[in-house]
Motif scaffolding. Structure first.
Motif, mmCIF file in Angstrom:
data_model
loop_
_atom_site.group_PDB
_atom_site.id
_atom_site.type_symbol
_atom_site.label_atom_id
_atom_site.label_comp_id
_atom_site.label_asym_id
_atom_site.label_seq_id
_atom_site.Cartn_x
_atom_site.Cartn_y
_atom_site.Cartn_z
ATOM 1 N N GLY A 249 0.820 -1.201 0.000
ATOM 2 C CA GLY A 249 0.000 0.000 0.000
ATOM 3 C C GLY A 249 0.851 1.246 0.000
ATOM 4 O O GLY A 249 2.078 1.182 -0.171
ATOM 5 N N LEU A 251 1.552 4.917 2.120
ATOM 6 C CA LEU A 251 1.298 5.737 3.311
ATOM 7 C C LEU A 251 1.665 7.171 2.989
ATOM 8 O O LEU A 251 2.569 7.438 2.211
ATOM 9 C CB LEU A 251 2.152 5.262 4.481
ATOM 10 N N ARG A 252 0.928 8.077 3.609
ATOM 11 C CA ARG A 252 1.138 9.485 3.330
ATOM 12 C C ARG A 252 1.628 10.158 4.623
ATOM 13 O O ARG A 252 1.126 9.868 5.701
ATOM 14 C CB ARG A 252 -0.198 10.091 2.890
ATOM 15 N N ARG B 97 -0.755 6.723 8.700
ATOM 16 C CA ARG B 97 0.116 7.837 8.349
ATOM 17 C C ARG B 97 1.542 7.337 8.297
ATOM 18 O O ARG B 97 1.880 6.342 8.934
ATOM 19 C CB ARG B 97 0.037 8.917 9.430
ATOM 20 N N LEU B 98 2.360 8.038 7.574
ATOM 21 C CA LEU B 98 3.774 7.701 7.496
ATOM 22 C C LEU B 98 4.484 8.335 8.685
ATOM 23 O O LEU B 98 4.618 9.554 8.760
ATOM 24 C CB LEU B 98 4.335 8.233 6.182
ATOM 25 N N LEU B 99 4.910 7.504 9.620
ATOM 26 C CA LEU B 99 5.561 8.017 10.816
ATOM 27 C C LEU B 99 6.835 7.234 11.091
ATOM 28 O O LEU B 99 6.910 6.043 10.786
ATOM 29 C CB LEU B 99 4.647 7.847 12.037
ATOM 30 N N GLU B 103 8.206 8.452 16.658
ATOM 31 C CA GLU B 103 6.964 9.222 16.566
ATOM 32 C C GLU B 103 5.766 8.316 16.851
ATOM 33 O O GLU B 103 4.854 8.659 17.600
ATOM 34 C CB GLU B 103 6.799 9.808 15.146
ATOM 35 N N TYR B 141 24.481 3.825 3.462
ATOM 36 C CA TYR B 141 23.848 2.645 4.048
ATOM 37 C C TYR B 141 23.924 2.753 5.563
ATOM 38 O O TYR B 141 24.977 3.083 6.125
ATOM 39 C CB TYR B 141 24.574 1.387 3.553
ATOM 40 N N TYR B 159 18.842 2.480 2.926
ATOM 41 C CA TYR B 159 19.649 3.052 1.837
ATOM 42 C C TYR B 159 19.129 4.459 1.553
ATOM 43 O O TYR B 159 17.936 4.641 1.300
ATOM 44 C CB TYR B 159 19.497 2.225 0.549
ATOM 45 N N PHE B 179 13.387 9.826 9.573
ATOM 46 C CA PHE B 179 12.385 10.675 8.921
ATOM 47 C C PHE B 179 12.506 12.135 9.332
ATOM 48 O O PHE B 179 12.484 13.051 8.508
ATOM 49 C CB PHE B 179 10.971 10.196 9.261
ATOM 50 N N VAL B 180 12.609 12.351 10.632
ATOM 51 C CA VAL B 180 12.662 13.716 11.162
ATOM 52 C C VAL B 180 13.932 14.413 10.673
ATOM 53 O O VAL B 180 13.904 15.575 10.246
ATOM 54 C CB VAL B 180 12.600 13.687 12.711
ATOM 55 N N GLU B 183 13.819 15.295 6.873
ATOM 56 C CA GLU B 183 13.007 16.474 6.552
ATOM 57 C C GLU B 183 13.769 17.762 6.846
ATOM 58 O O GLU B 183 13.675 18.725 6.103
ATOM 59 C CB GLU B 183 11.690 16.425 7.342
ATOM 60 N N PRO B 189 9.036 18.532 3.712
ATOM 61 C CA PRO B 189 8.489 17.338 4.362
ATOM 62 C C PRO B 189 8.583 16.120 3.461
ATOM 63 O O PRO B 189 8.806 16.231 2.253
ATOM 64 C CB PRO B 189 7.023 17.699 4.619
ATOM 65 N N LEU B 190 8.447 14.945 4.058
ATOM 66 C CA LEU B 190 8.303 13.722 3.279
ATOM 67 C C LEU B 190 6.885 13.673 2.715
ATOM 68 O O LEU B 190 5.979 14.336 3.223
ATOM 69 C CB LEU B 190 8.555 12.492 4.170
ATOM 70 N N GLY B 191 6.713 12.890 1.653
ATOM 71 C CA GLY B 191 5.397 12.780 1.028
ATOM 72 C C GLY B 191 4.823 11.386 1.207
ATOM 73 O O GLY B 191 4.344 11.030 2.274
ATOM 74 N N LEU B 192 4.927 10.601 0.157
ATOM 75 C CA LEU B 192 4.365 9.248 0.168
ATOM 76 C C LEU B 192 5.440 8.198 0.425
ATOM 77 O O LEU B 192 6.610 8.423 0.135
ATOM 78 C CB LEU B 192 3.778 8.927 -1.203
ATOM 79 N N ALA B 193 4.995 7.048 0.910
ATOM 80 C CA ALA B 193 5.867 5.877 0.945
ATOM 81 C C ALA B 193 5.108 4.686 0.390
ATOM 82 O O ALA B 193 3.920 4.514 0.682
ATOM 83 C CB ALA B 193 6.332 5.584 2.362
ATOM 84 N N GLU B 194 5.781 3.893 -0.433
ATOM 85 C CA GLU B 194 5.208 2.621 -0.870
ATOM 86 C C GLU B 194 5.688 1.569 0.122
ATOM 87 O O GLU B 194 6.888 1.437 0.347
ATOM 88 C CB GLU B 194 5.729 2.244 -2.263
#
Lengths: 256, 256
Positions: A249, A251-252, B97-99, B103, B141, B159, B179-180, B183, B189-194
């Motif tokens: 899926g 995630l946003r 949500r992408l966290l 977080e 890495y 990676y 992530f933090v 950014e 900010p980050l957007g989407l993650a697959e």
């Protein structure tokens, strides 16, 4: 050689082993994905060891250890004279939309359900509460072993509110997703489902039912599905064979 | 007793065993959820066997078998003179949500990262392609063992595109989510993650690193994270201990 030389030597050896295991995992993770998503489909062999050595900038021992990891997972097999072949493929199950299994896997083959148990039961308070039914009110219970192209994929335990569940039992549960039948019976679409995903080891009986090794990793999905009007009607506990399914899926990021 | 009486008797016994195993799984699934979500937190005992027999309308043998299943999963323990106690709790990880991990688990305790490896490597073509970098361009890495309140939770292989990854290595990776930091470094900010989720059995080395039994079920998360502008910058392979994490979210029905 002094004792401390010896100790340092042993530590360096342990470090080297650890490093190789770490590197092997790195290589294996990248190859796994290629295997699982069908990059070596239809009998195409994986690249030869020497090529993998170049590709990953890894030692031959590391590459061998990576291939051993994938072989232990049942994803690849070495065939003398042919090379290393991918022997497994995971079916993708979307985390985007709420879909029944046959809907999800439509392009991958035919889902057939072996209905193992159906009937009216008096549920525990926890199940009643989640379906927002009064304690003691019977619900319909359905247990199905689901196969894709003849191979066991999941064992599904389902609790359905009585008013929708009883008409469901008159339907062809072997060939239809419950979701599709429920929408027809309820005369409205389904809305949201709350899902929880976990990895669990298969207990001996689940393993035997799914034709998997005892203790095999299962992807367990618990799902409470609501009608579009918000009423929870379908509580399921689904054990997927870990080696046959991957959930995907998007995630946003929304700021914490 | 004739031979066919004997055979019928043996079959009935096999059926009865299967039925009991099925019923035990049913009972165990409902109890699992209550244990995992902390209903018996803080040393409160599970209901006594006699109460579970009433609650589930099951035989005493079935209830015992259900408790055995949960004990085998390491979720409960029988304490003489006290009763059956919940000894595990899974941490909820949102699929909404992408966290980052810290977080996500903020209210459950402190995440500390043991940074096992960092450095610039030449990635395989697959990794380059997914990060949309030219073949042969080095990437950063990072390998981390992540603990929550001191207990191993996940082993993360990461990676990162070089331009963002190199400044990242100067940061405090032990105490911060990537992530933090990403950014801050990217200035956006980050957007989407697959994401892809699978259940896999732990290989010996991963099991040892995560302090889990060999072959333990792991929840494996592969995640490719993009900046808000759409550029993929962070590819991760995360192995969570299956007994310590549950992923939860909401799916919406949109008609197939």
């Amino acid at each position: 050689m002094t004792r401390s030389d010896f100790t340092a030597g042993a530590l360096m050896l342990a470090d080297a082993r650890r490093l190789r295991a770490d590197r092997a995992r790195q290589v294996a993770d990248v190859l796994r994905r290629q295997v699982l998503y069908g990059e070596f489909r239809g009998g195409a062999a994986l690249p030869a060891e020497a090529e993998l050595v170049r590709e990953f900038g890894a030692s031959r021992n590391t590459v061998r250890e990576a291939l051993d990891l994938l072989r232990a997972e049942g994803l690849i097999e070495r065939c003398p004279g042919v090379g290393t072949l991918a022997v497994a493929e995971k079916y993708p199950h979307g985390l985007e939309r709420l879909l029944g299994l046959a809907e999800t896997l439509r392009e991958h083959g035919e889902v057939a359900n072996e209905v193992r148990t159906t009937g009216l039961i008096t549920p525990s308070r926890e199940v009643s509460a989640r379906l927002r039914r009064p304690p003691g009110e019977p619900v319909v219970y359905i247990e199905r072993l689901r196969r894709l192209n003849g191979l066991p994929l999941s064992l599904d335990l389902t609790y359905i509110a009585r008013d929708l569940g009883e008409p469901l039992l008159a339907e062809d549960l072997a060939r239809n997703d419950i979701f599709v039948l429920l929408e027809r019976i309820a005369g409205q679409p389904l809305g949201l489902a709350e899902v929880t995903l976990e990895a669990v080891s298969a207990d001996p009986h689940s393993a035997a039912t799914l034709d998997a090794p005892r203790g095999a990793a299962l992807l367990m999905l618990e799902r409470l599905t609501h009608l579009a009007d918000g009423r929870p009607v379908d509580l399921e506990f689904i054990r997927f064979r870990g080696d046959r399914i991957a959930m995907s899926g998007t995630l946003r990021r929304t700021h914490p």
